[in-house]
Design an enzyme around this catalytic site. Structure first.
Site, PDB file in Angstrom:
ATOM      1  N   HIS A   1       0.898  -1.184   0.007  1.00 44.04           N
ATOM      2  CA  HIS A   1      -0.106   0.088   0.040  1.00 44.04           C
ATOM      3  C   HIS A   1       0.914   1.158   0.057  1.00 44.04           C
ATOM      4  O   HIS A   1       1.606   1.464   0.849  1.00 44.04           O
ATOM      5  CB  HIS A   1      -1.034   0.106   1.058  1.00 44.04           C
ATOM      6  CG  HIS A   1      -2.187  -1.037   1.056  1.00 44.04           C
ATOM      7  ND1 HIS A   1      -3.349  -0.662   1.692  1.00 44.04           N
ATOM      8  CD2 HIS A   1      -2.400  -1.899   0.170  1.00 44.04           C
ATOM      9  CE1 HIS A   1      -4.079  -1.849   1.453  1.00 44.04           C
ATOM     10  NE2 HIS A   1      -3.599  -2.272   0.150  1.00 44.04           N
TER      11      HIS A   1
ATOM     12  N   TYR B   1      -9.222   5.684   7.451  1.00 45.48           N
ATOM     13  CA  TYR B   1      -9.437   6.003   8.782  1.00 45.48           C
ATOM     14  C   TYR B   1     -10.328   7.079   9.037  1.00 45.48           C
ATOM     15  O   TYR B   1     -10.101   8.297   8.448  1.00 45.48           O
ATOM     16  CB  TYR B   1      -7.927   6.491   9.587  1.00 45.48           C
ATOM     17  CG  TYR B   1      -6.981   5.097   9.438  1.00 45.48           C
ATOM     18  CD1 TYR B   1      -6.071   4.877   8.526  1.00 45.48           C
ATOM     19  CD2 TYR B   1      -6.963   4.745  10.750  1.00 45.48           C
ATOM     20  CE1 TYR B   1      -5.287   3.855   8.671  1.00 45.48           C
ATOM     21  CE2 TYR B   1      -5.864   3.387  11.020  1.00 45.48           C
ATOM     22  CZ  TYR B   1      -5.049   3.174   9.745  1.00 45.48           C
ATOM     23  OH  TYR B   1      -4.159   2.297  10.124  1.00 45.48           O
TER      24      TYR B   1
ATOM     25  N   PRO C   1      -4.571   0.397  18.552  1.00 47.51           N
ATOM     26  CA  PRO C   1      -4.227  -0.111  17.226  1.00 47.51           C
ATOM     27  C   PRO C   1      -4.526   1.021  16.425  1.00 47.51           C
ATOM     28  O   PRO C   1      -3.919   0.683  14.920  1.00 47.51           O
ATOM     29  CB  PRO C   1      -5.350  -1.169  17.002  1.00 47.51           C
ATOM     30  CG  PRO C   1      -6.436  -0.847  17.993  1.00 47.51           C
ATOM     31  CD  PRO C   1      -5.758  -0.400  19.243  1.00 47.51           C
TER      32      PRO C   1
ATOM     33  N   LYS D   1       0.736  -0.273  15.214  1.00 45.35           N
ATOM     34  CA  LYS D   1       2.155  -0.246  15.369  1.00 45.35           C
ATOM     35  C   LYS D   1       2.661  -1.314  16.234  1.00 45.35           C
ATOM     36  O   LYS D   1       3.741  -1.805  16.543  1.00 45.35           O
ATOM     37  CB  LYS D   1       2.523   1.154  16.149  1.00 45.35           C
ATOM     38  CG  LYS D   1       2.512   2.284  15.385  1.00 45.35           C
ATOM     39  CD  LYS D   1       3.912   2.230  14.417  1.00 45.35           C
ATOM     40  CE  LYS D   1       3.828   3.142  13.405  1.00 45.35           C
ATOM     41  NZ  LYS D   1       3.946   2.683  12.050  1.00 45.35           N
TER      42      LYS D   1
ATOM     43  N   TYR E   1       3.457   6.547   9.982  1.00 47.43           N
ATOM     44  CA  TYR E   1       2.774   5.465   9.641  1.00 47.43           C
ATOM     45  C   TYR E   1       3.661   4.416   8.979  1.00 47.43           C
ATOM     46  O   TYR E   1       3.500   2.987   9.437  1.00 47.43           O
ATOM     47  CB  TYR E   1       1.581   6.070   8.729  1.00 47.43           C
ATOM     48  CG  TYR E   1       0.860   4.814   8.635  1.00 47.43           C
ATOM     49  CD1 TYR E   1      -0.299   4.558   9.532  1.00 47.43           C
ATOM     50  CD2 TYR E   1       0.755   3.968   7.681  1.00 47.43           C
ATOM     51  CE1 TYR E   1      -1.261   3.954   9.265  1.00 47.43           C
ATOM     52  CE2 TYR E   1      -0.179   2.866   7.285  1.00 47.43           C
ATOM     53  CZ  TYR E   1      -1.185   2.986   8.308  1.00 47.43           C
ATOM     54  OH  TYR E   1      -2.221   1.861   8.276  1.00 47.43           O
TER      55      TYR E   1
END
Ligand code: RFL
Ligand code: PHB
Length: 415
Positions: free
Chosen positions: A74, A203, A295, A299, A387
């Protein structure tokens, strides 16, 4: 029964299994003791996003073939505010980095396969595991299995037994310090054999609460919604979950969302937790045994892997070069990275969730910050580099954490 090994590893989650495999590749002997059955361990549905550093460790351990074949690269994620989507170009903002979507269930399966293929000492359903003489030179571990008592002499013990394990409580209370934040909500997750609603993760901050669209493959979706901890699973039939996901993820995602029966459904609480130090005598903690993150930043598994990478290297330098410097520095080096991931996971959770005590001002702050991220490439770059995973040591304090860390100096250029 009595036996001897170099490293006794407690827990066959990703941390314990990866450590044992990295040690094996380096010619170091270990045993892995797991309380649960193999089918239980392989059936647990958890993480889904691997950082590049985690993929590299799995390659080094020789268990990345299936990951390279089936994992999904991704290059971006999407954020949403009240259903309106925008994209964060992880790849473009970090100098070409990406994440790999590949389930923790698959990682665990691959690691167990490779252990069993080489006839490794991997014991499932080991009960009453107890650690002894950790402060001396000859620690040992005892446990029960197959109706027998077992005794394992070792040089070191690796506590990879998660948040509820025995390793962390084996460190005396006066030595261990812990830091904790419990969030006033949980994540209701569902897994369904339907195609994902997007080719990247979404998200979403919605006034009803957070939602996440994730996936395990092009035919299997994983979704989450924020719910109060008092919520009961039986009050969430699949149709109610799909409706709420459609609302929170917005019309664009809803239009592409395929509904289907859930094959797994569970509610997980959210917590930030760190225990310091991560070493006591000959015991080294790694993964969830030492720290938990909510979550939201994906990580947890990645931190477990980076701990284990550091610990494997430190043990290798002990056995190969007779040097204990890396073992001595393990806790400080691991914690430098842990706190950075704690900060990011806490921040991303605070930005995207609805807090019960949130007033209009707090809501405006979230909206303004998401607006800023949407508009500013610099703000996006901060999110993106966290990220995809910060380099090994990245700490405001501790010149010791930077020593021998070329990744740190290169951060700006390499991303
Ligand atoms: P684990 O996986 O908890 O494994 C510990 C193992 O130790 C065993 N054990 C014992 N064995 C012997 N004796 C005892 N007394 C024992 N006590 C316990 C346990 O049975 C278990 O097998 O810890 P480990 O290896 O440190 O791995 C950590 C990760 O599992 C965890 O951080 C992640 O799953 C967190 N997480 C995520 N992490 C990510 O990096 N990316 C994600 O996308 C992500 N999503 C998630 C997540 C965790 C979630 N839940 C359910 C907590 C999503 C969710 C919903
Ligand atoms: C998941 O797919 O389980 C997942 C993905 C991203 C997260 C958390 C969980 O941040």
């Amino acid at each position: 029964m009595r036996r001897r090994t170099q490293v006794a590893i407690i827990g066959a989650g990703p941390a314990g299994l990866l450590l044992s495999q990295l040690l094996h590749v380096a010619g170091i002997d270990s045993i892995v003791l797991e309380r649960r059955s193999q089918s239980y361990v392989e059936g647990r549905i958890r993480a889904g996003v691997l950082e590049q550093g985690t993929v590299e460790l799995l390659e080094r351990a020789g268990v990345a073939d299936r990951l390279h074949r089936d994992g999904l690269q991704h290059h971006g994620i999407r954020l949403a505010l009240d259903g309106e989507l925008f994209r964060i170009d992880l790849h473009g903002l970090t100098g070409g980095r990406a994440v790999t979507v590949y389930g923790q269930t698959e990682v665990t399966h691959d690691l167990i396969q490779v252990h069993q293929a080489r006839g490794a000492a991997l014991v499932f359903e080991a009960s009453d595991v107890a650690l002894h003489d950790l402060e001396g030179k000859a620690p040992f571990v005892t446990y029960q299995a197959d109706g027998e008592s077992h005794h394992v002499d070792c040089d070191y013990v690796a506590g990879c037994d998660g948040y509820h394990g025995v390793s962390r409580p084996s460190i005396p209370a006066g030595i261990l310090r812990s830091f904790e934040k419990v969030y006033p909500f949980g994540w209701l997750g569902i897994l369904a054999d339907v195609p994902p609603c997007d080719d990247e993760l979404i998200y979403s901050n919605h006034r009803n609460g957070f939602a996440l669209a994730s996936m395990r493959s092009l035919t299997r979706s994983r979704y989450y919604i924020q719910v109060p901890l008092t919520e009961k699973l039986e009050d969430w039939p699949d149709t109610r979950i799909w409706d709420e996901l459609s609302l929170r993820l917005g019309p664009e995602a809803a239009a592409r969302m395929t509904h289907g029966p859930s094959i797994e459904k569970s509610i997980a609480p959210l917590r930030s937790f760190v225990a310091e130090p991560m070493r006591h005598g000959r015991l080294f903690l790694a993964g969830d045994a030492a720290h938990i993150v909510p979550p939201t930043g994906a990580k947890g598994l990645n931190l477990a892997a980076s701990d284990v990478g550091l610990l494997a290297d430190a043990l290798i330098s002990h056995y190969r070069e007779n040097s204990d410097a890396a073992l001595e520095g393990y806790s400080a080096r691991a914690l430098a990275r842990v706190w950075m991931a704690e900060r990011f996971s806490w921040w991303f959770t605070s930005l995207t969730h609805r807090f019960p005590d949130m007033d209009d001002f707090a809501r405006h702050m979230q909206v303004a910050e998401l607006g800023y991220i949407r508009a500013s490439r610099q703000a996006q770059a901060v999110l993106a580099e966290n990220y995809v995973g910060l380099p090994l040591a990245y700490s405001a304090r501790g010149s010791e954490a930077r020593q021998g860390m070329p990744e740190f100096a290169n951060m700006g250029e390499a991303g």
